[in-house]
Design a protein around this motif. Structure first.
Motif, PDB file in Angstrom:
ATOM      1  N   ILE A   1     -24.493  87.144 -48.431  1.00  0.00           N
ATOM      2  CA  ILE A   1     -24.887  86.592 -49.634  1.00  0.00           C
ATOM      3  C   ILE A   1     -24.833  87.428 -50.956  1.00  0.00           C
ATOM      4  O   ILE A   1     -24.311  87.232 -51.997  1.00  0.00           O
ATOM      5  CB  ILE A   1     -26.023  85.314 -49.668  1.00  0.00           C
ATOM      6  CG1 ILE A   1     -25.613  84.289 -48.817  1.00  0.00           C
ATOM      7  CG2 ILE A   1     -26.306  84.998 -51.241  1.00  0.00           C
ATOM      8  CD1 ILE A   1     -26.898  83.393 -48.684  1.00  0.00           C
TER       9      ILE A   1
ATOM     10  N   ARG B   1     -21.579  88.734 -51.348  1.00  0.00           N
ATOM     11  CA  ARG B   1     -20.479  87.896 -51.978  1.00  0.00           C
ATOM     12  C   ARG B   1     -20.831  87.769 -53.475  1.00  0.00           C
ATOM     13  O   ARG B   1     -19.896  87.519 -54.056  1.00  0.00           O
ATOM     14  CB  ARG B   1     -21.011  86.435 -51.042  1.00  0.00           C
ATOM     15  CG  ARG B   1     -20.045  85.471 -51.824  1.00  0.00           C
ATOM     16  CD  ARG B   1     -20.714  84.000 -51.657  1.00  0.00           C
ATOM     17  NE  ARG B   1     -21.830  83.833 -52.176  1.00  0.00           N
ATOM     18  CZ  ARG B   1     -22.520  82.804 -52.205  1.00  0.00           C
ATOM     19  NH1 ARG B   1     -22.417  81.951 -51.268  1.00  0.00           N
ATOM     20  NH2 ARG B   1     -23.609  82.974 -53.025  1.00  0.00           N
ATOM     21  N   ASN B   2     -22.292  87.777 -54.138  1.00  0.00           N
ATOM     22  CA  ASN B   2     -22.305  87.472 -55.323  1.00  0.00           C
ATOM     23  C   ASN B   2     -21.832  88.568 -56.116  1.00  0.00           C
ATOM     24  O   ASN B   2     -21.348  88.446 -56.960  1.00  0.00           O
ATOM     25  CB  ASN B   2     -23.907  87.338 -55.572  1.00  0.00           C
ATOM     26  CG  ASN B   2     -24.293  85.781 -54.825  1.00  0.00           C
ATOM     27  OD1 ASN B   2     -23.375  85.014 -54.696  1.00  0.00           O
ATOM     28  ND2 ASN B   2     -25.494  85.508 -54.859  1.00  0.00           N
TER      29      ASN B   2
ATOM     30  N   GLU C   1     -28.827  84.382 -57.960  1.00  0.00           N
ATOM     31  CA  GLU C   1     -29.110  83.749 -56.668  1.00  0.00           C
ATOM     32  C   GLU C   1     -30.687  83.737 -56.775  1.00  0.00           C
ATOM     33  O   GLU C   1     -31.134  82.924 -55.924  1.00  0.00           O
ATOM     34  CB  GLU C   1     -28.694  84.912 -55.563  1.00  0.00           C
ATOM     35  CG  GLU C   1     -29.148  84.181 -54.195  1.00  0.00           C
ATOM     36  CD  GLU C   1     -28.027  83.308 -53.929  1.00  0.00           C
ATOM     37  OE1 GLU C   1     -28.780  82.076 -52.939  1.00  0.00           O
ATOM     38  OE2 GLU C   1     -26.887  82.652 -54.395  1.00  0.00           O
TER      39      GLU C   1
ATOM     40  N   ASP D   1     -26.641  78.163 -53.948  1.00  0.00           N
ATOM     41  CA  ASP D   1     -25.535  78.352 -54.666  1.00  0.00           C
ATOM     42  C   ASP D   1     -25.219  78.002 -56.120  1.00  0.00           C
ATOM     43  O   ASP D   1     -24.509  78.506 -56.727  1.00  0.00           O
ATOM     44  CB  ASP D   1     -24.297  78.474 -53.801  1.00  0.00           C
ATOM     45  CG  ASP D   1     -24.289  79.002 -52.743  1.00  0.00           C
ATOM     46  OD1 ASP D   1     -24.917  80.237 -52.624  1.00  0.00           O
ATOM     47  OD2 ASP D   1     -23.688  78.696 -51.655  1.00  0.00           O
ATOM     48  N   GLU D   2     -26.049  76.767 -56.482  1.00  0.00           N
ATOM     49  CA  GLU D   2     -25.760  76.280 -57.536  1.00  0.00           C
ATOM     50  C   GLU D   2     -26.176  76.965 -59.078  1.00  0.00           C
ATOM     51  O   GLU D   2     -25.242  76.876 -59.868  1.00  0.00           O
ATOM     52  CB  GLU D   2     -26.887  74.897 -57.657  1.00  0.00           C
ATOM     53  CG  GLU D   2     -26.605  73.842 -56.603  1.00  0.00           C
ATOM     54  CD  GLU D   2     -24.947  73.673 -56.551  1.00  0.00           C
ATOM     55  OE1 GLU D   2     -24.247  73.138 -57.515  1.00  0.00           O
ATOM     56  OE2 GLU D   2     -24.377  73.471 -55.388  1.00  0.00           O
TER      57      GLU D   2
ATOM     58  N   VAL E   1     -25.764  80.168 -59.406  1.00  0.00           N
ATOM     59  CA  VAL E   1     -24.568  81.119 -59.428  1.00  0.00           C
ATOM     60  C   VAL E   1     -23.455  80.380 -59.945  1.00  0.00           C
ATOM     61  O   VAL E   1     -22.665  81.182 -60.801  1.00  0.00           O
ATOM     62  CB  VAL E   1     -24.247  81.954 -58.071  1.00  0.00           C
ATOM     63  CG1 VAL E   1     -23.101  82.718 -57.981  1.00  0.00           C
ATOM     64  CG2 VAL E   1     -25.638  82.619 -57.373  1.00  0.00           C
ATOM     65  N   VAL E   2     -23.113  79.205 -59.320  1.00  0.00           N
ATOM     66  CA  VAL E   2     -22.069  78.410 -59.821  1.00  0.00           C
ATOM     67  C   VAL E   2     -22.108  78.250 -61.405  1.00  0.00           C
ATOM     68  O   VAL E   2     -20.991  78.533 -62.237  1.00  0.00           O
ATOM     69  CB  VAL E   2     -21.552  77.127 -58.951  1.00  0.00           C
ATOM     70  CG1 VAL E   2     -20.742  76.241 -59.710  1.00  0.00           C
ATOM     71  CG2 VAL E   2     -21.289  77.624 -57.566  1.00  0.00           C
TER      72      VAL E   2
ATOM     73  N   ARG F   1     -15.796  77.599 -56.624  1.00  0.00           N
ATOM     74  CA  ARG F   1     -16.326  77.693 -55.431  1.00  0.00           C
ATOM     75  C   ARG F   1     -15.240  78.087 -54.542  1.00  0.00           C
ATOM     76  O   ARG F   1     -15.729  78.545 -53.294  1.00  0.00           O
ATOM     77  CB  ARG F   1     -16.823  75.983 -55.107  1.00  0.00           C
ATOM     78  CG  ARG F   1     -17.910  75.414 -55.594  1.00  0.00           C
ATOM     79  CD  ARG F   1     -18.504  74.289 -54.980  1.00  0.00           C
ATOM     80  NE  ARG F   1     -19.696  73.801 -55.825  1.00  0.00           N
ATOM     81  CZ  ARG F   1     -20.754  74.299 -55.423  1.00  0.00           C
ATOM     82  NH1 ARG F   1     -20.889  75.243 -54.516  1.00  0.00           N
ATOM     83  NH2 ARG F   1     -21.896  73.741 -56.126  1.00  0.00           N
TER      84      ARG F   1
ATOM     85  N   MET G   1     -15.862  81.573 -54.345  1.00  0.00           N
ATOM     86  CA  MET G   1     -17.106  82.045 -53.507  1.00  0.00           C
ATOM     87  C   MET G   1     -16.712  81.957 -52.003  1.00  0.00           C
ATOM     88  O   MET G   1     -17.178  82.679 -51.299  1.00  0.00           O
ATOM     89  CB  MET G   1     -18.084  80.726 -53.663  1.00  0.00           C
ATOM     90  CG  MET G   1     -19.385  81.080 -53.418  1.00  0.00           C
ATOM     91  SD  MET G   1     -20.800  79.857 -53.869  1.00  0.00           S
ATOM     92  CE  MET G   1     -21.028  80.390 -55.413  1.00  0.00           C
TER      93      MET G   1
ATOM     94  N   THR H   1     -17.124  85.147 -49.659  1.00  0.00           N
ATOM     95  CA  THR H   1     -17.975  85.266 -48.656  1.00  0.00           C
ATOM     96  C   THR H   1     -17.295  85.599 -47.194  1.00  0.00           C
ATOM     97  O   THR H   1     -17.922  86.379 -46.714  1.00  0.00           O
ATOM     98  CB  THR H   1     -18.295  83.520 -48.280  1.00  0.00           C
ATOM     99  OG1 THR H   1     -19.291  83.302 -49.594  1.00  0.00           O
ATOM    100  CG2 THR H   1     -19.274  83.465 -46.860  1.00  0.00           C
TER     101      THR H   1
END
Length: 107
Positions: free
Chosen positions: A26, A29-30, A59, A65-66, A68-69, A89, A92, A96
């Protein structure tokens, strides 16, 4: 009883390893998402690195994940880049996979 104790320790060790790997995926990914968004916003390399770090830290604001989105959508739209939740998304999901691949290759 030692067989059961050994199995319990093995399960606990595997669980801890799996949780650590999930956290690392995670975080990676971020960072990749931050680099992706920075590219869309046409940031300089220094700004891109700094921005990617802010996405990683987003994060930790909330679970999931909300946050970050929301951050990515708000930042992209503020920079004049049309972005919606579906686009973020999708990125994302792609990042990932890339993050997991990078971490597996590093092991």
């Amino acid at each position: 009883m030692t067989t059961f104790d050994d199995r319990e320790r093995a399960f606990e060790t595997k669980f801890a390893r799996d949780e650590e790997m999930a956290f690392r995926v995670i975080a990676r990914r971020n960072r990749l998402l931050g680099a992706w968004a920075a590219g869309l916003m046409k940031l300089t390399p220094e700004e891109s690195d700094s921005y990617a770090k802010t996405v990683v830290h987003a994060e930790f604001d909330e679970g999931g994940d909300e946050d970050v989105v929301r951050k990515l959508i708000a930042d992209l739209n503020a920079a004049g880049v049309a972005a919606d939740e579906a686009q973020v998304r999708q990125a994302m999901e792609e990042q990932t996979v890339a993050a997991r691949r990078q971490l597996m290759e590093a092991q």
